[in-house]
Design a protein around this motif. Structure first.
Motif, PDB file in Angstrom:
ATOM      1  N   UNK A  18      15.229 113.753  32.838  1.00 51.08           N
ATOM      2  CA  UNK A  18      16.557 113.198  33.226  1.00 51.08           C
ATOM      3  C   UNK A  18      16.952 111.850  32.714  1.00 51.08           C
ATOM      4  N   UNK A  19      17.921 111.753  31.768  1.00 49.51           N
ATOM      5  CA  UNK A  19      18.232 110.567  31.182  1.00 49.51           C
ATOM      6  C   UNK A  19      19.566 109.832  31.732  1.00 49.51           C
ATOM      7  N   UNK A  20      19.354 108.903  32.368  1.00 51.90           N
ATOM      8  CA  UNK A  20      20.525 107.986  32.824  1.00 51.90           C
ATOM      9  C   UNK A  20      21.106 107.099  31.757  1.00 51.90           C
ATOM     10  N   UNK A  21      22.218 107.087  31.471  1.00 53.53           N
ATOM     11  CA  UNK A  21      22.713 106.117  30.439  1.00 53.53           C
ATOM     12  C   UNK A  21      23.947 105.439  31.050  1.00 53.53           C
ATOM     13  N   UNK A  22      23.681 103.939  30.857  1.00 53.10           N
ATOM     14  CA  UNK A  22      24.573 103.244  31.787  1.00 53.10           C
ATOM     15  C   UNK A  22      24.638 101.956  30.842  1.00 53.10           C
ATOM     16  N   UNK A  23      26.017 101.374  30.498  1.00 56.92           N
ATOM     17  CA  UNK A  23      26.178 100.107  29.965  1.00 56.92           C
ATOM     18  C   UNK A  23      27.263  99.360  30.518  1.00 56.92           C
ATOM     19  N   UNK A  24      27.254  97.939  30.299  1.00 56.75           N
ATOM     20  CA  UNK A  24      28.352  97.145  30.882  1.00 56.75           C
ATOM     21  C   UNK A  24      27.895  96.622  32.195  1.00 56.75           C
ATOM     22  N   UNK A  25      28.484  95.406  32.438  1.00 55.36           N
ATOM     23  CA  UNK A  25      27.940  94.575  33.489  1.00 55.36           C
ATOM     24  C   UNK A  25      28.430  95.143  34.568  1.00 55.36           C
ATOM     25  N   UNK A  26      29.662  95.763  34.637  1.00 57.98           N
ATOM     26  CA  UNK A  26      30.131  96.272  36.210  1.00 57.98           C
ATOM     27  C   UNK A  26      29.075  97.269  36.813  1.00 57.98           C
ATOM     28  N   UNK A  27      28.291  97.788  36.099  1.00 60.06           N
ATOM     29  CA  UNK A  27      27.116  98.763  36.414  1.00 60.06           C
ATOM     30  C   UNK A  27      25.932  98.101  37.003  1.00 60.06           C
ATOM     31  N   UNK A  28      25.846  96.768  36.764  1.00 58.83           N
ATOM     32  CA  UNK A  28      24.726  96.167  37.010  1.00 58.83           C
ATOM     33  C   UNK A  28      24.064  96.209  38.577  1.00 58.83           C
ATOM     34  N   UNK A  29      25.183  96.015  39.485  1.00 57.24           N
ATOM     35  CA  UNK A  29      24.721  96.188  41.208  1.00 57.24           C
ATOM     36  C   UNK A  29      24.416  97.422  41.178  1.00 57.24           C
ATOM     37  N   UNK A  30      24.999  98.523  40.779  1.00 59.52           N
ATOM     38  CA  UNK A  30      24.842 100.060  41.080  1.00 59.52           C
ATOM     39  C   UNK A  30      23.266 100.222  40.734  1.00 59.52           C
ATOM     40  N   UNK A  31      23.129  99.828  39.610  1.00 60.88           N
ATOM     41  CA  UNK A  31      21.729  99.996  39.043  1.00 60.88           C
ATOM     42  C   UNK A  31      20.756  99.497  39.594  1.00 60.88           C
ATOM     43  N   UNK A  32      20.920  98.026  40.188  1.00 59.41           N
ATOM     44  CA  UNK A  32      19.692  97.430  40.827  1.00 59.41           C
ATOM     45  C   UNK A  32      19.673  98.087  42.195  1.00 59.41           C
ATOM     46  N   UNK A  33      20.669  98.524  42.777  1.00 64.24           N
ATOM     47  CA  UNK A  33      20.502  99.078  44.188  1.00 64.24           C
ATOM     48  C   UNK A  33      19.955 100.449  44.050  1.00 64.24           C
ATOM     49  N   UNK A  34      20.193 101.148  43.138  1.00 61.81           N
ATOM     50  CA  UNK A  34      19.698 102.563  42.803  1.00 61.81           C
ATOM     51  C   UNK A  34      18.214 102.441  42.461  1.00 61.81           C
ATOM     52  N   UNK A  35      17.921 101.625  41.706  1.00 57.58           N
ATOM     53  CA  UNK A  35      16.528 101.354  41.315  1.00 57.58           C
ATOM     54  C   UNK A  35      15.408 101.104  42.590  1.00 57.58           C
ATOM     55  N   UNK A  36      16.227 100.306  43.500  1.00 60.21           N
ATOM     56  CA  UNK A  36      15.551  99.893  44.810  1.00 60.21           C
ATOM     57  C   UNK A  36      15.469 101.052  45.853  1.00 60.21           C
ATOM     58  N   UNK A  37      16.005 102.201  45.120  1.00 56.23           N
ATOM     59  CA  UNK A  37      16.113 103.810  46.147  1.00 56.23           C
ATOM     60  C   UNK A  37      17.180 103.386  47.271  1.00 56.23           C
ATOM     61  N   UNK A  38      18.407 103.257  46.777  1.00 54.63           N
ATOM     62  CA  UNK A  38      19.203 103.438  47.973  1.00 54.63           C
ATOM     63  C   UNK A  38      19.823 104.651  48.127  1.00 54.63           C
ATOM     64  N   UNK A  39      20.914 105.002  48.958  1.00 50.93           N
ATOM     65  CA  UNK A  39      21.114 106.480  48.885  1.00 50.93           C
ATOM     66  C   UNK A  39      22.456 106.860  48.190  1.00 50.93           C
ATOM     67  N   UNK A  40      22.670 106.296  46.849  1.00 52.29           N
ATOM     68  CA  UNK A  40      23.641 106.384  46.145  1.00 52.29           C
ATOM     69  C   UNK A  40      23.555 107.729  45.403  1.00 52.29           C
ATOM     70  N   UNK A  41      24.614 108.435  45.015  1.00 54.65           N
ATOM     71  CA  UNK A  41      24.466 109.742  44.292  1.00 54.65           C
ATOM     72  C   UNK A  41      23.216 109.605  43.130  1.00 54.65           C
ATOM     73  N   UNK A  42      23.530 108.367  42.369  1.00 59.70           N
ATOM     74  CA  UNK A  42      22.649 108.420  41.251  1.00 59.70           C
ATOM     75  C   UNK A  42      21.110 108.377  41.690  1.00 59.70           C
ATOM     76  N   UNK A  43      20.775 107.688  42.717  1.00 56.97           N
ATOM     77  CA  UNK A  43      19.493 107.519  43.260  1.00 56.97           C
ATOM     78  C   UNK A  43      19.013 108.582  43.899  1.00 56.97           C
TER      79      UNK A  43
END
Ligand code: 6PG
Length: 237
Positions: free
Chosen positions: A188-213
């Motif tokens: 699985x390769x997750x491709x994301x760019x742009x500052x507006x994604x930063x919070x979603x990425x940070x929280x997903x990497x910390x294993x929240x319950x977002x769809x991407x995580x």
């Protein structure tokens, strides 16, 4: 361990993702004789498709590769909303096999038909279609595919493709691969760019319950390798 690759620019991200995809598809062809690549819509992947066509079109026997799509908007295939049309406008020169969702019908029928189309793919050891490379985009709300936070699309299901209605992001009617389909993903390769994604990425990497995580974690339960390709503006500090 999280595999997070940070690139200074979106162009560098695009090039690195392109090169990694070629390498993974080649390895799958060597191992299985053919390979499947699940494509993703959105502007971040698009830059990478361009790089593949411009720099890597001779790098693979594309006839051994099948393109599938993780999610699609309901409507006419010529509509500007159609993800496949936008992607294939770039990938057209590559002579791969193509599993295009037929979305010029109700979401229910389109989902059923696409699930059926996916049965033509080789299976993994638990009987699910094997996706050698699966690209996932990311919305700033943490959505991936057409699976949205706190939305019915995340309900547990045995299906690999579901109809999606009332999408918080227009258009409202869609089809989407499910979290269960991620059990077939080898890479699985997750491709994301742009500052507006930063919070979603940070929280997903910390294993929240977002769809991407959730998608990343489900792929990993069946030995899928998950890699994040992010540019510097999207990278969590
Ligand atoms: C959709 C889009 C969407 C997209 C993300 C990330 O079907 O509405 O494909 O899900 O993948 O919003 O898009 P960007 O890469 O353009 O930020």
């Amino acid at each position: 361990m999280k595999n997070i690759l940070v690139f200074e620019t979106k162009e560098q991200l695009a090039e690195a993702a392109a090169q990694a995809t070629i390498d993974l598809l080649r390895a799958a062809i060597d191992a299985y004789g053919s390979a499947t690549w699940v494509l993703a819509g959105g502007s971040t992947p698009l830059a990478s498709y361009k790089s593949i066509v411009e720099k890597h079109s001779q790098s693979l026997d594309w006839q051994k590769v099948t393109f599938a799509l993780g999610d699609e908007r309901i409507g006419e295939h010529t509509s500007p909303d159609n993800n496949w049309a936008a992607i294939d406008a770039v990938l057209a020169p590559l002579p791969a096999q193509r599993l295009r969702p037929n979305v010029d019908q109700t979401a229910e029928n389109a989902a059923k038909e696409y699930e059926q189309q996916l049965t033509s793919l080789a299976k993994n050891d638990i009987g699910l279609p094997r996706f050698d490379v699966m690209w996932l985009g990311l919305g700033d709300d943490g959505h991936t595919l057409s699976l949205f936070p706190h939305h019915e699309s995340l309900s547990p299901t045995a299906q690999l493709v579901i109809p999606v209605h009332d999408s918080p992001k227009p258009p409202r009617d869609r089809i989407s691969m499910t979290l269960r389909a991620l059990l077939g993903a080898e890479n699985v390769m997750i491709l994301a760019s742009g500052a507006e994604k930063r919070d979603a990425i940070k929280s997903a990497i910390a294993a929240d319950n977002s769809p991407i995580a959730l998608a990343a974690s489900i792929a990993q339960t069946h030995d899928g390798v998950v890699s994040w390709y992010v540019d510097a503006s999207a990278a969590p500090n």
